[in-house]
Motif scaffolding. Structure first.
Motif, PDB file in Angstrom:
ATOM      1  N   GLY A  30       0.796  -1.225   0.000  1.00 59.02           N
ATOM      2  CA  GLY A  30       0.000   0.000   0.000  1.00 59.02           C
ATOM      3  C   GLY A  30       0.823   1.266   0.000  1.00 59.02           C
ATOM      4  O   GLY A  30       0.357   2.313   0.437  1.00 59.02           O
ATOM      5  N   ALA A  31       2.040   1.212  -0.505  1.00 66.41           N
ATOM      6  CA  ALA A  31       2.924   2.373  -0.504  1.00 66.41           C
ATOM      7  C   ALA A  31       2.307   3.531  -1.280  1.00 66.41           C
ATOM      8  O   ALA A  31       1.750   3.349  -2.358  1.00 66.41           O
ATOM      9  CB  ALA A  31       4.273   2.007  -1.108  1.00 66.41           C
ATOM     10  N   ASP A  32       2.436   4.722  -0.720  1.00 68.69           N
ATOM     11  CA  ASP A  32       1.932   5.918  -1.384  1.00 68.69           C
ATOM     12  C   ASP A  32       3.092   6.661  -2.048  1.00 68.69           C
ATOM     13  O   ASP A  32       4.234   6.207  -2.027  1.00 68.69           O
ATOM     14  CB  ASP A  32       1.183   6.808  -0.396  1.00 68.69           C
ATOM     15  N   ALA A  33       2.811   7.803  -2.629  1.00 74.26           N
ATOM     16  CA  ALA A  33       3.824   8.575  -3.348  1.00 74.26           C
ATOM     17  C   ALA A  33       4.988   8.967  -2.449  1.00 74.26           C
ATOM     18  O   ALA A  33       6.146   8.946  -2.881  1.00 74.26           O
ATOM     19  CB  ALA A  33       3.189   9.816  -3.968  1.00 74.26           C
ATOM     20  N   THR A  34       4.710   9.302  -1.202  1.00 71.89           N
ATOM     21  CA  THR A  34       5.770   9.695  -0.274  1.00 71.89           C
ATOM     22  C   THR A  34       6.725   8.539  -0.011  1.00 71.89           C
ATOM     23  O   THR A  34       7.949   8.709  -0.043  1.00 71.89           O
ATOM     24  CB  THR A  34       5.165  10.202   1.051  1.00 71.89           C
ATOM     25  N   LEU A  35       6.189   7.353   0.241  1.00 73.93           N
ATOM     26  CA  LEU A  35       7.033   6.179   0.495  1.00 73.93           C
ATOM     27  C   LEU A  35       7.811   5.768  -0.756  1.00 73.93           C
ATOM     28  O   LEU A  35       8.986   5.396  -0.665  1.00 73.93           O
ATOM     29  CB  LEU A  35       6.191   5.004   0.993  1.00 73.93           C
ATOM     30  N   LEU A  36       7.168   5.850  -1.903  1.00 73.31           N
ATOM     31  CA  LEU A  36       7.869   5.514  -3.145  1.00 73.31           C
ATOM     32  C   LEU A  36       9.001   6.500  -3.429  1.00 73.31           C
ATOM     33  O   LEU A  36      10.093   6.104  -3.837  1.00 73.31           O
ATOM     34  CB  LEU A  36       6.890   5.476  -4.318  1.00 73.31           C
ATOM     35  N   ALA A  37       8.754   7.780  -3.198  1.00 72.01           N
ATOM     36  CA  ALA A  37       9.800   8.784  -3.396  1.00 72.01           C
ATOM     37  C   ALA A  37      10.965   8.545  -2.449  1.00 72.01           C
ATOM     38  O   ALA A  37      12.129   8.626  -2.849  1.00 72.01           O
ATOM     39  CB  ALA A  37       9.228  10.184  -3.214  1.00 72.01           C
ATOM     40  N   ALA A  38      10.665   8.217  -1.201  1.00 74.51           N
ATOM     41  CA  ALA A  38      11.717   7.942  -0.217  1.00 74.51           C
ATOM     42  C   ALA A  38      12.526   6.702  -0.603  1.00 74.51           C
ATOM     43  O   ALA A  38      13.712   6.601  -0.276  1.00 74.51           O
ATOM     44  CB  ALA A  38      11.111   7.768   1.171  1.00 74.51           C
ATOM     45  N   ALA A  39      11.896   5.773  -1.304  1.00 68.93           N
ATOM     46  CA  ALA A  39      12.590   4.557  -1.738  1.00 68.93           C
ATOM     47  C   ALA A  39      13.418   4.784  -3.005  1.00 68.93           C
ATOM     48  O   ALA A  39      14.106   3.882  -3.464  1.00 68.93           O
ATOM     49  CB  ALA A  39      11.576   3.440  -1.979  1.00 68.93           C
ATOM     50  N   GLY A  40      13.336   5.976  -3.565  1.00 71.81           N
ATOM     51  CA  GLY A  40      14.136   6.296  -4.747  1.00 71.81           C
ATOM     52  C   GLY A  40      13.498   5.897  -6.058  1.00 71.81           C
ATOM     53  O   GLY A  40      14.200   5.586  -7.022  1.00 71.81           O
ATOM     54  N   ILE A  41      12.182   5.940  -6.134  1.00 71.96           N
ATOM     55  CA  ILE A  41      11.482   5.517  -7.353  1.00 71.96           C
ATOM     56  C   ILE A  41      11.917   6.335  -8.564  1.00 71.96           C
ATOM     57  O   ILE A  41      11.949   5.820  -9.686  1.00 71.96           O
ATOM     58  CB  ILE A  41       9.946   5.549  -7.158  1.00 71.96           C
ATOM     59  N   ALA A  42      12.282   7.583  -8.369  1.00 70.47           N
ATOM     60  CA  ALA A  42      12.686   8.441  -9.489  1.00 70.47           C
ATOM     61  C   ALA A  42      13.922   7.916 -10.201  1.00 70.47           C
ATOM     62  O   ALA A  42      14.121   8.157 -11.392  1.00 70.47           O
ATOM     63  CB  ALA A  42      12.918   9.869  -9.008  1.00 70.47           C
TER      64      ALA A  42
END
Length: 108
Positions: A30-42
């Motif tokens: 259930g990861a949201d945009a904040t968690l994905l950004a913190a994981a380095g999705i970019a």
């Protein structure tokens, strides 16, 4: 292969990617945009979904990184809402984590 974001808990898959030299970031279901950004999705090359309850995460990830490759690694059916967001669906009953990562590394 540089960065892989793994959605859900799948230790064998995370270990296989790490052994292949990838930086693996695991995010909770259930990861949201904040968690994905913190994981380095970019900067990620690949997002791997391990449970189809998290398939909508692919939609959010693609909004953050439109060129991201997305794989569903699950024996569950892909929900219709995510079918246009996932590049490949792989059934773990047919290919082991090590074989999947080796094939992916050869392609990358």
């Amino acid at each position: 292969m540089s960065r892989v974001v793994l959605v859900g808990d799948h230790a064998a898959l995370a270990d296989a990617f790490a052994a292949a030299g990838a930086v693996v970031e695991t995010v909770a279901a259930g990861a949201d945009a904040t968690l994905l950004a913190a994981a380095g999705i970019a900067d990620a090359e690949l997002l791997v979904l391990t449970t189809m309850a998290d398939a909508t995460t692919a939609i959010v990830a693609r909004e953050l990184h439109p060129q991201l490759r997305v794989v569903a690694y699950s024996g569950e059916s892909l929900p219709p809402v995510a079918t246009t967001q996932v590049d490949l669906a792989v059934d773990p009953a047919l290919i082991s984590p090590d074989a999947f990562v080796a094939a992916w590394a050869d392609e990358a």
